[in-house]
Each structure stands twice: as C-alpha cells, then as structure tokens.
Design an enzyme around this catalytic site. Structure first.
Site, PDB file in Angstrom:
ATOM      1  N   LYS A 115      40.465  33.173  43.931  1.00  0.00           N
ATOM      2  CA  LYS A 115      39.675  34.578  43.956  1.00  0.00           C
ATOM      3  C   LYS A 115      38.548  34.586  44.705  1.00  0.00           C
ATOM      4  O   LYS A 115      37.930  35.276  45.369  1.00  0.00           O
ATOM      5  CB  LYS A 115      39.236  35.071  42.603  1.00  0.00           C
ATOM      6  CG  LYS A 115      40.502  35.609  41.952  1.00  0.00           C
ATOM      7  CD  LYS A 115      40.321  36.676  40.848  1.00  0.00           C
ATOM      8  CE  LYS A 115      41.670  37.470  40.385  1.00  0.00           C
ATOM      9  NZ  LYS A 115      41.745  38.093  39.251  1.00  0.00           N
ATOM     10  N   LYS A 197      52.455  34.514  43.845  1.00  0.00           N
ATOM     11  CA  LYS A 197      52.651  35.326  42.634  1.00  0.00           C
ATOM     12  C   LYS A 197      52.424  36.868  42.860  1.00  0.00           C
ATOM     13  O   LYS A 197      51.729  37.286  43.729  1.00  0.00           O
ATOM     14  CB  LYS A 197      51.591  35.084  41.655  1.00  0.00           C
ATOM     15  CG  LYS A 197      51.690  35.722  40.318  1.00  0.00           C
ATOM     16  CD  LYS A 197      50.258  35.353  39.588  1.00  0.00           C
ATOM     17  CE  LYS A 197      48.980  36.450  39.552  1.00  0.00           C
ATOM     18  NZ  LYS A 197      48.388  36.516  38.515  1.00  0.00           N
ATOM     19  N   LYS A 200      48.497  42.765  40.754  1.00  0.00           N
ATOM     20  CA  LYS A 200      48.199  44.031  40.841  1.00  0.00           C
ATOM     21  C   LYS A 200      47.303  44.401  41.964  1.00  0.00           C
ATOM     22  O   LYS A 200      47.217  45.605  42.333  1.00  0.00           O
ATOM     23  CB  LYS A 200      47.839  44.599  39.432  1.00  0.00           C
ATOM     24  CG  LYS A 200      46.625  43.856  38.764  1.00  0.00           C
ATOM     25  CD  LYS A 200      46.062  44.469  37.552  1.00  0.00           C
ATOM     26  CE  LYS A 200      46.228  43.936  36.510  1.00  0.00           C
ATOM     27  NZ  LYS A 200      45.565  42.698  36.315  1.00  0.00           N
TER      28      LYS A 200
HETATM   29  N1  AQP Z   1      53.168  37.901  38.430  1.00  0.00           N
HETATM   30  C1  AQP Z   1      53.102  37.628  37.325  1.00  0.00           C
HETATM   31  N2  AQP Z   1      54.302  37.198  36.473  1.00  0.00           N
HETATM   32  C2  AQP Z   1      54.034  36.956  35.147  1.00  0.00           C
HETATM   33  N3  AQP Z   1      52.949  36.989  34.493  1.00  0.00           N
HETATM   34  C3  AQP Z   1      51.903  37.768  34.958  1.00  0.00           C
HETATM   35  N4  AQP Z   1      50.748  38.039  34.891  1.00  0.00           N
HETATM   36  C4  AQP Z   1      50.073  38.586  35.897  1.00  0.00           C
HETATM   37  N5  AQP Z   1      50.841  38.433  36.822  1.00  0.00           N
HETATM   38  C5  AQP Z   1      51.938  37.761  36.497  1.00  0.00           C
HETATM   39  C6  AQP Z   1      50.141  37.812  33.393  1.00  0.00           C
HETATM   40  O1  AQP Z   1      49.817  39.277  33.132  1.00  0.00           O
HETATM   41  C7  AQP Z   1      48.465  38.999  32.071  1.00  0.00           C
HETATM   42  C8  AQP Z   1      47.401  39.877  32.435  1.00  0.00           C
HETATM   43  O2  AQP Z   1      46.943  39.461  33.915  1.00  0.00           O
HETATM   44  P1  AQP Z   1      45.524  39.867  34.188  1.00  0.00           P
HETATM   45  O3  AQP Z   1      45.219  41.446  34.285  1.00  0.00           O
HETATM   46  O4  AQP Z   1      44.590  38.814  33.272  1.00  0.00           O
HETATM   47  O5  AQP Z   1      45.164  39.056  35.605  1.00  0.00           O
HETATM   48  P2  AQP Z   1      45.932  38.448  36.665  1.00  0.00           P
HETATM   49  O6  AQP Z   1      46.497  36.991  35.791  1.00  0.00           O
HETATM   50  O7  AQP Z   1      45.141  37.905  37.647  1.00  0.00           O
HETATM   51  O8  AQP Z   1      47.060  39.033  36.938  1.00  0.00           O
HETATM   52  P3  AQP Z   1      47.054  39.929  38.426  1.00  0.00           P
HETATM   53  O9  AQP Z   1      48.182  40.983  38.404  1.00  0.00           O
HETATM   54  O10 AQP Z   1      47.437  39.037  39.404  1.00  0.00           O
HETATM   55  O11 AQP Z   1      45.679  40.709  38.372  1.00  0.00           O
HETATM   56  P4  AQP Z   1      44.664  40.506  39.561  1.00  0.00           P
HETATM   57  O12 AQP Z   1      45.278  40.921  40.924  1.00  0.00           O
HETATM   58  O13 AQP Z   1      43.667  41.667  39.276  1.00  0.00           O
HETATM   59  O14 AQP Z   1      43.921  39.330  39.687  1.00  0.00           O
HETATM   60  C9  AQP Z   1      48.307  37.562  31.979  1.00  0.00           C
HETATM   61  O15 AQP Z   1      48.874  37.230  31.053  1.00  0.00           O
HETATM   62  C10 AQP Z   1      48.846  37.200  33.202  1.00  0.00           C
HETATM   63  O16 AQP Z   1      49.527  35.484  32.964  1.00  0.00           O
END
Ligand code: AQP
Length: 332
Positions: A115, A197, A200
C-alpha cells in the site's frame, strides 16, 4: 472466549465496492459460524481512512456494507454487526497495543509495503500501524477464530505475537486467536492480471467482479478474463488465469477441480468462461435482490447499527477495563 462460548471476529473495510474476492475469501464464510460461535462482524471504517476516502462515499459504503452483511445471510439477531468507529474501545486498545508492537514487525508487513507503493504520496503512520488496530479489533472480543482470506494471515499472526507478548507480561489478558482460511477461495486473483490479487480498490473495473454487478456485466467480465494460449481447461503451473477461473467456479458450484476438468474436457475456454460467469451471477442474484430490499430501509439499517454497536461496546468494555487495570492505569 466469552462466557464459555467461542468467538468469531472478522471485518471488511468500506473502501470500495466489495468484490467476489471479499465474498469468497471472507464474507460468504462468516454466516456458517453464527450457530455455534458468538460472532462479531465489523465494518472497519477506521482502517479505511489509512487511504484517503471521499467522506460521502465512505458513509454510503458503510450503510451498503451493513446491508450486504445481512444480504449474505448474517442475521443481526444472531451475529453482532457493527461499525468500528461506533465503538471507541477499538481505537483505545490500538494505542495501547502500539506500545507493545515492534517497529521491525510492522516494517515486515507485506500489506504496508504494497500500500505504501500504491499510495506513495500518503504513507501515513496509520498505514504503518494498521496491524495494531487490527490486533485491537480481534483481541477486544477474546476472539478464538478469525475467518479471512490468505492476504490477512500475516496480520493475524502478528496479532497472535502481540497477544502472547502482552500475556507474558500480564498473564491471562487475551485469548490467542487462530486465522481460519478456506483452501478454495482464499485468494481470488484479478481477471486482468491473474498474478495479482483481486482488490476492491483496483482502478481497472474489468479486473474485478463486484458482488453487486448485474448478470450481463458479470458474464462480460468473465468473457474478457485473461487466460493463456492453450485451449484445455485444466489446472497447471503458469496457467494463473485458468487456475483462478477454476477456483472461482469451484467456489460457486461446490465442484472439485477434477470434476471441473472432466466437465469441460474437449470444450474450449469460451464455453468455460461463460459457465463461470453464469454460475457466479446466478449465485449472487439472491444476494443482490436482498441487498436492494434491505438498503431501501435506512431507519432499519441505523437501528441495527446502533444495536450492534451497543452489543460490541458491552463486550469490548470488559476487555479494555481488564487491560487498563493490568497496565496500572488509575480507575475512577
Ligand atoms: N482477492 C481476494 N481473495 C480472497 N479473499 C480476499 N479478501 C480480500 N481480497 C480477497 C478478504 O476480504 C476480507 C476483507 O478485506 P479488507 O476489506 O480488509 O481489505 P483487503 O484485504 O485489503 O481487501 P481488498 O479488496 O484488496 O481491499 P483494498 O483494495 O481496500 O485494499 C479479508 O478477509 C481479506 O482477506
């Protein structure tokens, strides 16, 4: 453990529209613990502000996530659903745990490295100490299990280290939590670059399937998914795109990789991509409908947020009071 009942805790950031990665890696699994565990599922808006957010969007997405939690089968009578910033004990315990977390430990976190590269203009202290807030989220509820995707494993492991260290100094303070990571769906990859990965906050909307995408959009995105130059639907090294599609199809249909390979034997990628898109869209149809119904009732959502916050605050207060006493803070 609370009153002899085991505890499940997890959270999702309202930092964008939720993807099928969030759904398959985390959200879909939350509901299965509500019968046998005391469950706390949080909308972690304080984590979301480690990256700049537009206030109106953050507010709207917090309501939407509350509705989505319920649309994914979480009953607010059986699980405590709430917004992190409504329970100040999260921030309070995070400060305390910051004082028990090493600079070196935080520096090794892959999410911080990723990040801070992605947001080079805003490498703030919150982004760096994010895992201490996450440890506070988990430890406040004497959590036994944390259902998450694999990307969060490192943070849960750090939480365990912090809790163990704290317990060595102040015995009996925290339950040591275990991450629960499902083998299928633990890491859904981007459709545009299957070595990355699915996230969002990805800027390319075609890389990501959102839970709330309509059927045509879902099918179009899967049709465009990057694969390879072969035509045979089978798992393999260097076949990241197909491996990812097989695992998505497996999550939505319950079929194993071998069954899927047999089902598509002799059929091309085009047919397979269409089947993945249809399975995904059909599974998410009821979620979308339920979401729209719940979101329309803002007063109900607010009442459920308040109920969840009150319940969470009650349990959080017990832990924070214990921590304050153990640390030697004066109680008045
Ligand atoms: N691609 C993925 N596959 C499986 N699990 C996923 N998680 C996120 N992306 C995947 C799981 O979703 C939960 C919530 O995630 P988060 O909102 O805490 O943030 P993150 O892990 O950083 O997810 P994002 O979508 O990548 O968000 P941004 O873009 O805001 O950083 C967690 O349990 C995560 O493991």
């Amino acid at each position: 453990m609370l009153n002899d009942q085991k505890v499940s805790f997890s959270g999702i950031q309202p930092s964008g529209n939720l993807t099928i990665g969030n759904y398959l890696g985390a959200l879909k699994n939350f509901a299965e613990y509500t019968e046998s565990y005391k469950c706390f599922y949080c909308i972690v808006d304080e984590h979301a502000i480690t990256v700049r957010q537009v206030p109106a969007d953050l507010r709207r997405r917090s309501y939407e996530m509350m509705a989505l939690y319920m649309a994914c089968g979480l009953d607010p009578e059986k699980a405590t659903l709430y917004v992190q910033s409504h329970v100040p004990a999260h921030a309070e315990l995070a400060w305390i745990l910051n004082c028990f977390t090493g600079f070196g430990e935080l520096s090794r976190m892959t999410q911080f490295k990723d990040k801070s590269q992605k947001h080079a203009d805003n490498i703030n202290a919150g982004l760096f100490t994010y895992p201490a807030l996450m440890a506070a989220d988990i430890l406040l509820y004497q959590t036994d299990i944390v259902p998450v995707g694999i990307d969060q494993k490192q943070h849960v492991e750090l939480t365990r280290d912090i809790a163990t260290r704290f317990n060595q100094l102040y015995p009996g303070t925290f339950t040591i939590p275990e991450p629960i990571i499902k083998k299928t769906g633990m890491k859904i990859m981007s459709l545009a670059d299957p070595t990355k990965k699915m996230s969002k906050s990805d800027e390319n909307p075609n890389a990501v399937v959102y839970i709330l995408d309509d059927k045509d959009t879902v099918i179009r995105k899967f049709k465009r998914a990057v694969t390879d130059s072969e035509t045979c639907v089978r798992m393999g090294e260097g076949k990241d795109g197909i491996n990812n599609l097989i695992s998505i199809y497996s999550c939505f249909t319950g079929k194993t990789a071998e069954e899927i390979e047999r089902e598509f034997d002799g059929r091309g990628y085009g047919e397979f991509k269409l089947a993945v898109g249809e399975a995904c869209a059909d599974s998410l149809d009821p979620v979308r409908e339920e979401f729209a119904r719940i979101l329309a009732d803002k007063a109900y959502l607010e009442a459920m947020m308040k109920k969840g916050a009150d319940e969470a605050a009650y349990y959080a207060r017990k832990t924070i009071t214990k921590v304050r006493r153990k640390l030697g803070f004066v109680q008045i």
